[in-house]
Design a protein around this motif. Structure first.
Motif, PDB file in Angstrom:
ATOM      1  N   THR A  98       0.807  24.951  46.514  1.00  0.00           N
ATOM      2  CA  THR A  98      -0.558  25.413  46.740  1.00  0.00           C
ATOM      3  C   THR A  98      -0.567  26.886  47.168  1.00  0.00           C
ATOM      4  O   THR A  98      -1.521  27.601  46.875  1.00  0.00           O
ATOM      5  CB  THR A  98      -1.282  24.540  47.788  1.00  0.00           C
ATOM      6  N   ASN A  99       0.487  27.336  47.828  1.00  0.00           N
ATOM      7  CA  ASN A  99       0.562  28.755  48.194  1.00  0.00           C
ATOM      8  C   ASN A  99       0.728  29.628  46.957  1.00  0.00           C
ATOM      9  O   ASN A  99       0.122  30.684  46.855  1.00  0.00           O
ATOM     10  CB  ASN A  99       1.681  28.993  49.206  1.00  0.00           C
ATOM     11  N   SER A 100       1.526  29.187  46.007  1.00  0.00           N
ATOM     12  CA  SER A 100       1.658  29.922  44.744  1.00  0.00           C
ATOM     13  C   SER A 100       0.335  29.898  43.986  1.00  0.00           C
ATOM     14  O   SER A 100      -0.069  30.905  43.393  1.00  0.00           O
ATOM     15  CB  SER A 100       2.779  29.330  43.886  1.00  0.00           C
ATOM     16  N   ALA A 101      -0.355  28.758  44.006  1.00  0.00           N
ATOM     17  CA  ALA A 101      -1.672  28.665  43.362  1.00  0.00           C
ATOM     18  C   ALA A 101      -2.649  29.633  44.018  1.00  0.00           C
ATOM     19  O   ALA A 101      -3.460  30.273  43.336  1.00  0.00           O
ATOM     20  CB  ALA A 101      -2.206  27.238  43.440  1.00  0.00           C
ATOM     21  N   LEU A 102      -2.562  29.769  45.328  1.00  0.00           N
ATOM     22  CA  LEU A 102      -3.418  30.702  46.050  1.00  0.00           C
ATOM     23  C   LEU A 102      -3.181  32.142  45.571  1.00  0.00           C
ATOM     24  O   LEU A 102      -4.129  32.898  45.345  1.00  0.00           O
ATOM     25  CB  LEU A 102      -3.156  30.583  47.550  1.00  0.00           C
ATOM     26  N   LEU A 111      -1.124  38.259  55.125  1.00  0.00           N
ATOM     27  CA  LEU A 111      -0.590  36.901  55.071  1.00  0.00           C
ATOM     28  C   LEU A 111      -1.699  35.959  54.629  1.00  0.00           C
ATOM     29  O   LEU A 111      -2.806  36.000  55.163  1.00  0.00           O
ATOM     30  CB  LEU A 111      -0.073  36.476  56.451  1.00  0.00           C
ATOM     31  N   MET A 112      -1.384  35.143  53.640  1.00  0.00           N
ATOM     32  CA  MET A 112      -2.339  34.132  53.179  1.00  0.00           C
ATOM     33  C   MET A 112      -1.659  32.773  53.286  1.00  0.00           C
ATOM     34  O   MET A 112      -0.473  32.649  53.003  1.00  0.00           O
ATOM     35  CB  MET A 112      -2.767  34.391  51.734  1.00  0.00           C
ATOM     36  N   HIS A 113      -2.434  31.799  53.693  1.00  0.00           N
ATOM     37  CA  HIS A 113      -1.883  30.452  53.832  1.00  0.00           C
ATOM     38  C   HIS A 113      -2.825  29.457  53.181  1.00  0.00           C
ATOM     39  O   HIS A 113      -4.040  29.612  53.242  1.00  0.00           O
ATOM     40  CB  HIS A 113      -1.684  30.097  55.304  1.00  0.00           C
ATOM     41  N   THR A 162      -6.670  32.158  55.645  1.00  0.00           N
ATOM     42  CA  THR A 162      -6.245  30.807  55.305  1.00  0.00           C
ATOM     43  C   THR A 162      -7.348  30.183  54.463  1.00  0.00           C
ATOM     44  O   THR A 162      -8.516  30.210  54.852  1.00  0.00           O
ATOM     45  CB  THR A 162      -6.009  29.960  56.569  1.00  0.00           C
ATOM     46  N   ILE A 163      -6.966  29.681  53.316  1.00  0.00           N
ATOM     47  CA  ILE A 163      -7.896  28.917  52.469  1.00  0.00           C
ATOM     48  C   ILE A 163      -7.264  27.538  52.313  1.00  0.00           C
ATOM     49  O   ILE A 163      -6.263  27.391  51.616  1.00  0.00           O
ATOM     50  CB  ILE A 163      -8.114  29.588  51.097  1.00  0.00           C
ATOM     51  N   VAL A 198     -13.200  32.129  46.220  1.00  0.00           N
ATOM     52  CA  VAL A 198     -13.067  33.361  45.437  1.00  0.00           C
ATOM     53  C   VAL A 198     -13.551  34.554  46.261  1.00  0.00           C
ATOM     54  O   VAL A 198     -12.903  35.613  46.296  1.00  0.00           O
ATOM     55  CB  VAL A 198     -13.828  33.251  44.095  1.00  0.00           C
ATOM     56  N   ALA A 199     -14.658  34.391  46.963  1.00  0.00           N
ATOM     57  CA  ALA A 199     -15.186  35.473  47.803  1.00  0.00           C
ATOM     58  C   ALA A 199     -14.201  35.830  48.918  1.00  0.00           C
ATOM     59  O   ALA A 199     -13.991  37.012  49.214  1.00  0.00           O
ATOM     60  CB  ALA A 199     -16.541  35.072  48.385  1.00  0.00           C
ATOM     61  N   ALA A 200     -13.586  34.825  49.532  1.00  0.00           N
ATOM     62  CA  ALA A 200     -12.614  35.088  50.597  1.00  0.00           C
ATOM     63  C   ALA A 200     -11.417  35.872  50.061  1.00  0.00           C
ATOM     64  O   ALA A 200     -10.931  36.809  50.710  1.00  0.00           O
ATOM     65  CB  ALA A 200     -12.163  33.779  51.234  1.00  0.00           C
TER      66      ALA A 200
END
Length: 185
Positions: free
Chosen positions: A16-20, A112-114, A144-145, A165-167
């Motif tokens: 899911t992190n790669s998808a993010l 950093l995104m999670h 974080t999404i 998408v907005a985030a």
């Protein structure tokens, strides 16, 4: 054109992190390109070897040179990673170890995104590592999404939502603002 290098700390095919990160690339605002780095798994041609300071010579191993060149070419970096055993996954830590003694990350803007709100220990560990290598963490772009599903379809459905998408766009815009401000200094 602002260039962002995206690095996923997960090696799972259905990460899911790669998808993010793929969604961030697709949602990037005009003037921003996001390229996902794929050489962390330690297998196959172009993958990073395990860190060994004895092998960090001139020239470094080809995959290490590729990582370092990718970092130099990027205006900013986005790291998305899961948490394993209250820490950073080994493959991501290995990649960061290869740049501790070099200068590619010095003052480099990093977000950093999670994909999980439970990644608190990983976020803390990454923040500490990034501080040691003198990267500049962009808090406004670190998000974080929650992609709590276990399949790429679950992640795709979550990422198709307008607020997700907005985030992502807001985070990339915050990175762009930080890069622009840094260049003006």
């Amino acid at each position: 054109m602002m260039r962002v290098l995206a690095i996923s700390g997960s090696l799972r095919a259905a990460s899911t992190n790669s998808a993010l990160l793929r969604a961030a690339a697709a949602a990037a605002p005009d003037g921003v390109t996001v390229t996902v780095f794929t050489g962390l798994d330690g297998r196959g041609v172009g993958s990073l070897p395990l860190f060994n300071p004895d092998e960090d010579g001139d020239p470094p191993p080809p995959a290490v040179k590729d990582l370092r060149d990718s970092l130099v070419a990027a205006d900013a970096v986005v790291i998305a990673c899961p948490e394993y055993a209250h820490g950073v996954p080994g493959a991501l830590k290995n990649a960061l170890d290869w740049v501790v003694a070099s200068s590619e990350m010095v003052d480099k803007p990093v977000a950093l995104m999670h994909a999980s709100p439970r990644s608190t220990y990983a976020r803390e560990a990454l923040t500490e590592i990034l501080t040691v290598i003198s990267a500049r963490l962009i808090d406004d772009a670190s998000i974080t999404i929650p992609l709590m599903g276990k399949t790429p379809e679950d992640a795709a459905a979550t990422l198709a939502r307008a607020e997700s998408v907005a985030a992502l766009r807001n985070a990339l815009t915050a990175i762009e603002t930080a890069v622009t401000a840094s260049a003006a200094r």
